[in-house]
Design a protein around this motif. Sequence first.
Motif, PDB file in Angstrom:
ATOM      1  N   ALA A 255      15.915  29.393  53.542  1.00  0.00           N
ATOM      2  CA  ALA A 255      16.590  29.680  52.283  1.00  0.00           C
ATOM      3  C   ALA A 255      18.082  29.345  52.380  1.00  0.00           C
ATOM      4  O   ALA A 255      18.672  28.860  51.426  1.00  0.00           O
ATOM      5  N   LEU A 256      18.676  29.607  53.560  1.00  0.00           N
ATOM      6  CA  LEU A 256      20.105  29.323  53.736  1.00  0.00           C
ATOM      7  C   LEU A 256      20.366  27.824  53.621  1.00  0.00           C
ATOM      8  O   LEU A 256      21.296  27.411  52.916  1.00  0.00           O
ATOM      9  N   LEU A 257      19.558  27.008  54.270  1.00  0.00           N
ATOM     10  CA  LEU A 257      19.742  25.560  54.205  1.00  0.00           C
ATOM     11  C   LEU A 257      19.585  25.052  52.773  1.00  0.00           C
ATOM     12  O   LEU A 257      20.373  24.233  52.310  1.00  0.00           O
ATOM     13  N   ALA A 258      18.588  25.538  52.071  1.00  0.00           N
ATOM     14  CA  ALA A 258      18.364  25.126  50.685  1.00  0.00           C
ATOM     15  C   ALA A 258      19.535  25.553  49.801  1.00  0.00           C
ATOM     16  O   ALA A 258      19.972  24.795  48.941  1.00  0.00           O
TER      17      ALA A 258
ATOM     18  N   PRO B 122      16.871  17.286  58.737  1.00  0.00           N
ATOM     19  CA  PRO B 122      16.126  18.131  59.680  1.00  0.00           C
ATOM     20  C   PRO B 122      17.075  18.797  60.672  1.00  0.00           C
ATOM     21  O   PRO B 122      18.157  18.271  60.965  1.00  0.00           O
ATOM     22  N   LEU B 123      16.662  19.938  61.166  1.00  0.00           N
ATOM     23  CA  LEU B 123      17.482  20.724  62.084  1.00  0.00           C
ATOM     24  C   LEU B 123      16.547  21.389  63.091  1.00  0.00           C
ATOM     25  O   LEU B 123      15.582  22.040  62.698  1.00  0.00           O
ATOM     26  N   LEU B 124      16.828  21.205  64.388  1.00  0.00           N
ATOM     27  CA  LEU B 124      15.976  21.787  65.423  1.00  0.00           C
ATOM     28  C   LEU B 124      16.498  23.174  65.793  1.00  0.00           C
ATOM     29  O   LEU B 124      17.557  23.316  66.383  1.00  0.00           O
ATOM     30  N   LEU B 125      15.746  24.186  65.399  1.00  0.00           N
ATOM     31  CA  LEU B 125      16.083  25.575  65.674  1.00  0.00           C
ATOM     32  C   LEU B 125      14.951  26.201  66.481  1.00  0.00           C
ATOM     33  O   LEU B 125      13.789  26.003  66.143  1.00  0.00           O
TER      34      LEU B 125
ATOM     35  N   GLU C 173      22.691  34.859  59.105  1.00  0.00           N
ATOM     36  CA  GLU C 173      23.084  33.954  58.023  1.00  0.00           C
ATOM     37  C   GLU C 173      24.591  33.902  57.833  1.00  0.00           C
ATOM     38  O   GLU C 173      25.150  32.825  57.649  1.00  0.00           O
ATOM     39  N   SER C 174      25.267  35.033  57.902  1.00  0.00           N
ATOM     40  CA  SER C 174      26.722  35.028  57.716  1.00  0.00           C
ATOM     41  C   SER C 174      27.433  34.330  58.874  1.00  0.00           C
ATOM     42  O   SER C 174      28.535  33.814  58.704  1.00  0.00           O
TER      43      SER C 174
ATOM     44  N   LEU D 292      27.235  25.560  59.029  1.00  0.00           N
ATOM     45  CA  LEU D 292      26.381  24.636  58.295  1.00  0.00           C
ATOM     46  C   LEU D 292      27.119  23.985  57.127  1.00  0.00           C
ATOM     47  O   LEU D 292      26.953  22.790  56.865  1.00  0.00           O
ATOM     48  N   ARG D 293      27.936  24.751  56.446  1.00  0.00           N
ATOM     49  CA  ARG D 293      28.717  24.185  55.333  1.00  0.00           C
ATOM     50  C   ARG D 293      29.691  23.116  55.825  1.00  0.00           C
ATOM     51  O   ARG D 293      29.823  22.046  55.229  1.00  0.00           O
ATOM     52  N   ARG D 294      30.380  23.400  56.931  1.00  0.00           N
ATOM     53  CA  ARG D 294      31.345  22.438  57.471  1.00  0.00           C
ATOM     54  C   ARG D 294      30.629  21.182  57.963  1.00  0.00           C
ATOM     55  O   ARG D 294      31.111  20.080  57.772  1.00  0.00           O
ATOM     56  N   TRP D 295      29.469  21.348  58.583  1.00  0.00           N
ATOM     57  CA  TRP D 295      28.683  20.190  59.022  1.00  0.00           C
ATOM     58  C   TRP D 295      28.332  19.313  57.825  1.00  0.00           C
ATOM     59  O   TRP D 295      28.485  18.086  57.875  1.00  0.00           O
ATOM     60  N   LYS D 296      27.884  19.934  56.753  1.00  0.00           N
ATOM     61  CA  LYS D 296      27.510  19.167  55.555  1.00  0.00           C
ATOM     62  C   LYS D 296      28.720  18.413  54.997  1.00  0.00           C
ATOM     63  O   LYS D 296      28.610  17.268  54.576  1.00  0.00           O
TER      64      LYS D 296
END
Length: 107
Positions: A1-4, A11-14, A68-69, A75-79
Amino acid sequence: ALLAGIGIEKPLLLRMTGCPNGCARPYMAEIALVGSGVDTYQLWLGGSPGLTRLARPVLEQMPLEQLESTLEPLLRRWKEQAGPRTSFGDWVNKLDGEALQALLPAA
């Protein structure tokens, strides 16, 4: 949900495991959560999607409710900063320790 919610479609390997022995190979993932107590995890970042580079430890004890926090600013900075072909792990691997810590919420 966070990625969406952020609009990340790459893709992201977690990997997530409750065991620190490495059986699930968490230490090679781009984002790894390794159990360190009840609902508490170590956070490892920067492994490669092709499993050719180890992640580095970033947080020793992160409560699960802060997952998530903690990840959202990264994730935002990566995007924002990474090109379309740059994986999360490759992007994190290029950050020095100080830059990476600056993206984490204050403890």
